[in-house]
Design a protein around this motif. Structure first.
Motif, short mmCIF file in Angstrom:
data_model
loop_
_atom_site.label_atom_id
_atom_site.label_comp_id
_atom_site.label_asym_id
_atom_site.label_seq_id
_atom_site.Cartn_x
_atom_site.Cartn_y
_atom_site.Cartn_z
N ASN A 1 -7.74 14.14 1.03
CA ASN A 1 -8.07 13.39 2.20
C ASN A 1 -7.46 14.05 3.30
OD1 ASN A 1 -8.87 11.87 4.38
ND2 ASN A 1 -7.70 10.00 3.54
N ILE B 1 -1.11 16.01 -0.75
CA ILE B 1 -2.18 15.04 -1.37
C ILE B 1 -2.69 16.24 -2.38
CG2 ILE B 1 -4.08 13.66 -1.18
CD1 ILE B 1 -3.25 13.93 2.23
N SER C 1 -1.06 4.00 -5.75
CA SER C 1 -1.73 3.08 -5.12
C SER C 1 -2.98 2.33 -5.85
CB SER C 1 -2.29 3.22 -3.64
OG SER C 1 -3.17 2.33 -3.08
N TYR D 1 -3.54 13.94 5.95
CA TYR D 1 -4.05 12.50 5.84
C TYR D 1 -3.64 11.76 7.57
CZ TYR D 1 -3.58 7.41 5.06
OH TYR D 1 -3.66 6.06 5.28
N GLY E 1 0.87 -1.21 -0.04
CA GLY E 1 -0.09 0.12 -0.06
C GLY E 1 0.76 1.21 0.12
N SER E 2 0.17 2.28 -0.17
CA SER E 2 1.03 3.58 -0.54
C SER E 2 1.40 4.04 1.07
CB SER E 2 0.49 4.88 -0.99
OG SER E 2 -0.75 5.01 -0.60
N GLN E 3 0.74 3.42 2.18
CA GLN E 3 0.76 3.70 3.58
C GLN E 3 2.31 3.21 3.72
OE1 GLN E 3 -1.31 5.16 5.69
NE2 GLN E 3 0.20 5.01 7.43
N SER F 1 -5.47 0.79 -4.23
CA SER F 1 -6.30 0.70 -3.26
C SER F 1 -7.55 1.30 -3.53
CB SER F 1 -5.96 1.14 -1.88
OG SER F 1 -5.10 0.55 -1.40
N LYS F 2 -7.46 2.43 -4.50
CA LYS F 2 -8.88 2.99 -4.83
C LYS F 2 -9.40 2.99 -6.14
CE LYS F 2 -7.46 5.06 -0.98
NZ LYS F 2 -8.07 4.89 0.61
N PRO G 1 -3.17 8.73 -3.78
CA PRO G 1 -4.22 7.69 -4.50
C PRO G 1 -5.47 7.82 -4.97
CG PRO G 1 -4.19 8.22 -1.77
CD PRO G 1 -3.16 9.10 -2.67
N TYR G 2 -5.77 9.01 -4.97
CA TYR G 2 -7.10 9.29 -5.58
C TYR G 2 -7.04 10.10 -7.06
CZ TYR G 2 -8.50 8.72 -0.58
OH TYR G 2 -8.53 8.23 0.64
N ASP H 1 1.42 12.46 -2.50
CA ASP H 1 0.99 11.11 -2.28
C ASP H 1 -0.42 11.25 -2.94
OD1 ASP H 1 -0.17 9.09 -1.01
OD2 ASP H 1 -0.47 9.92 1.14
N ARG I 1 -3.21 -4.91 -1.10
CA ARG I 1 -2.21 -3.96 -0.39
C ARG I 1 -0.97 -3.68 -1.21
NH1 ARG I 1 -3.72 -1.14 1.47
NH2 ARG I 1 -2.24 -0.40 2.91
N SER J 1 -9.01 5.67 7.76
CA SER J 1 -8.34 5.88 6.65
C SER J 1 -9.24 6.80 5.63
CB SER J 1 -7.78 4.82 5.95
OG SER J 1 -8.88 4.32 5.35
C1 LIG Z 1 -3.96 10.19 1.21
C2 LIG Z 1 -3.65 8.74 1.53
N1 LIG Z 1 -2.74 8.26 1.46
C3 LIG Z 1 -2.36 7.03 1.54
C4 LIG Z 1 -3.22 6.00 1.75
C5 LIG Z 1 -3.10 4.85 2.13
O1 LIG Z 1 -3.64 3.87 1.38
P1 LIG Z 1 -3.08 2.27 0.70
O2 LIG Z 1 -1.97 1.89 1.72
O3 LIG Z 1 -4.21 1.53 1.03
O4 LIG Z 1 -2.25 2.43 -0.65
C6 LIG Z 1 -4.64 6.61 1.97
C7 LIG Z 1 -5.81 5.52 2.47
O5 LIG Z 1 -6.79 6.12 2.65
C8 LIG Z 1 -4.79 7.97 1.67
O6 LIG Z 1 -5.95 8.48 1.86
#
Ligand SMILES: Cc1ncc(COP(=O)(O)O)c(C=O)c1O
Length: 436
Positions: free
Chosen positions: A194, A189, A251, A140, A114-116, A253-254, A224-225, A222, A261, A436
């Motif tokens: 977020n 971001i 990421s 975030y 994940g980018s986390q 994830s979205k 992800p969106y 960062d 992950r 999150s």
């Molecule tokens: C701004 C931002 N960065 C990173 C993440 C982490 O995302 P992931 O680890 O699922 O790629 C999120 C998840 O909500 C996010 O909103």
């Protein structure tokens, strides 16, 4: 008590408390989390959670891709792999990033959990305790948790409807340096923020890059969106216009599913090498099975068509939320109008406190995240994050109506008894999927 059940009296106290590292000081679950367990009940409309809405995913396609992966390539998929990530997936990631103007070589990409995890690795590589990270205000919650865990000081910079304010950024850099502190990077971001729900305007992108280049300050972008915009083409990434000064995080994830992950970082060459070493010490390698599953999904499925479906689904929910807010919210309440992503940032009339109001809201069967969760310094009490990604449009309309009723009641109370005492204080919370 049965012999094999733990004695709850013994598990209540933490016997290890004086042995933990100093960095665990901020790793606490706040009372907001306790409320969220109530907020997950079906009668509560949760505008709190930020989990992607993956109900539309073609599970048959994913299922057959995973099945074929096990049958045809299981011995590779279930083995350790490269610390930098699967080469074919890194190549595909370069194609994904091209949609936002980034020209990268697969060699520049590090696959992460994940980018986390990418936020974590970048912070691990750059930050010593006491170093400053500049963040937007708000930021975030998961990144703030990482910065806290590495004992960084977070300095917030004001935003408005066009994203971070360049003048405020420049001023913050000067002030922090004048105080003799080291700034390690500016975490931003830029797209469908977020929690703020705003995007950095094209004009400001150039200014922000200019300011950071002049100050010799790294940007941690960062994103992800970025592909979940509701109108027009995706924004051009900051990294597209500065390869040496920007580390970009992406990421799946979205745009696909968070359960695999799989995220990534793209960094200047020398930084990339450090990130791979950090990745190897953290996990040896990102999970090969997940990477190959994502890779197979990208190559076998019209994944961009799926992203378009996600865009439509989220747009419908965004529209429902904005329409309900316009209809129901009392005067002096303001909110952002996101062009994509999952979130609206709402500011209450002056005398109200979103955190103090939350128990009342949950009792009225609506939940949100109080703004203080998105600041490292206790600010944000007048604000809240509303997510529209999950509930149906009808539930969103109902949730906003309930919230407006709570705000109106609270306004009446404040008019009768006067404003709450200021100083809600810090609201540290460990990052978790429900926030999150
Ligand atoms: C701004 C931002 N960065 C990173 C993440 C982490 O995302 P992931 O680890 O699922 O790629 C999120 C998840 O909500 C996010 O909103």
């Amino acid at each position: 008590m049965s012999a094999d059940l733990p004695d709850v009296r013994q598990t209540r106290l933490d016997n290890y408390v004086d042995r933990y590292a100093a960095r665990t000081k901020g790793m606490t679950a706040s009372e907001i989390r306790a409320l969220f367990s109530v907020a997950s009940r079906p009668e509560v409309v949760s505008l709190a959670g930020g989990m992607p809405n993956i109900a539309g995913l073609p599970l048959d396609v994913v299922g057959s891709a995973v099945r074929d992966l096990v049958v045809d390539n299981g011995a590779v998929a279930m083995q350790y792999g490269s610390g930098q990530g699967d080469p074919r997936l890194r190549d595909q990631i370069c194609d994904v990033m091209r949609l936002e103007g980034i020209e990268a070589h697969p060699d520049d990409v590090v696959v992460t959990v994940g980018s986390q995890q990418a936020v974590d690795l970048v912070t691990r590589v750059f930050c010593d305790p006491g170093d400053v990270v500049i963040c937007e205000a708000p930021s975030y919650v998961g990144a703030l948790g990482v910065f806290r865990a590495y004992q960084c000081e977070v300095v917030h910079v004001a935003m408005d409807d066009d994203g971070v304010q360049p003048e405020a950024l420049e001023q913050a850099i000067q002030d922090v340096r004048a105080a003799g502190k080291k700034i390690k990077f500016f975490y931003t971001i830029p797209n469908f923020h977020n929690p703020a729900g705003v995007s950095l305007s094209a004009e400001r992108r150039h200014k922000v890059l200019e300011i950071c280049a002049r100050a010799d300050l790294l940007v941690l972008e960062d994103n992800p969106y970025g592909l979940l915009g509701f109108e027009g083409d995706p924004y051009r990434a900051l990294r597209a216009d500065n390869r040496e000064g920007v580390i970009y995080l992406g990421s799946f994830s979205k745009t696909f599913a968070p359960g695999f992950r799989v995220g990534w970082a793209v960094a200047p060459h020398a930084v990339r090498e450090k990130l791979v070493l950090a990745q190897e010490s953290a996990t040896l390698c990102p999970p090969v099975f997940s990477q190959l599953a994502v890779s197979s999904y990208l190559s076998r499925h019209d994944w961009l068509g799926q992203v378009k479906q996600f865009q439509e689904m989220y747009r419908e929910r965004r529209d429902a939320m904005l329409a309900a807010l316009a209809e129901k919210m009392p005067a002096a309440t303001t909110w952002t109008r996101p062009g994509g992503g999952f979130y609206v940032w709402l500011t209450l009339p002056e005398s109200l406190d979103a955190k103090a109001m939350l128990p009342r809201a949950v009792t009225a069967r609506v939940a949100y995240v109080p703004g203080t969760a998105f600041f490292a310094d206790g600010f944000g009490s007048q604000c809240m994050r509303l997510s529209y990604c999950h509930p149906t449009p009808e539930r969103i309309t109902e949730g906003v109506a309930r919230l407006a009723a709570v705000i109106n009641e609270e306004l009446e109370l404040r008019q009768t008894f006067g404003p709450l005492k200021p100083g809600a204080g810090r609201d540290y919370d460990a990052p978790g999927p429900e926030l999150s």
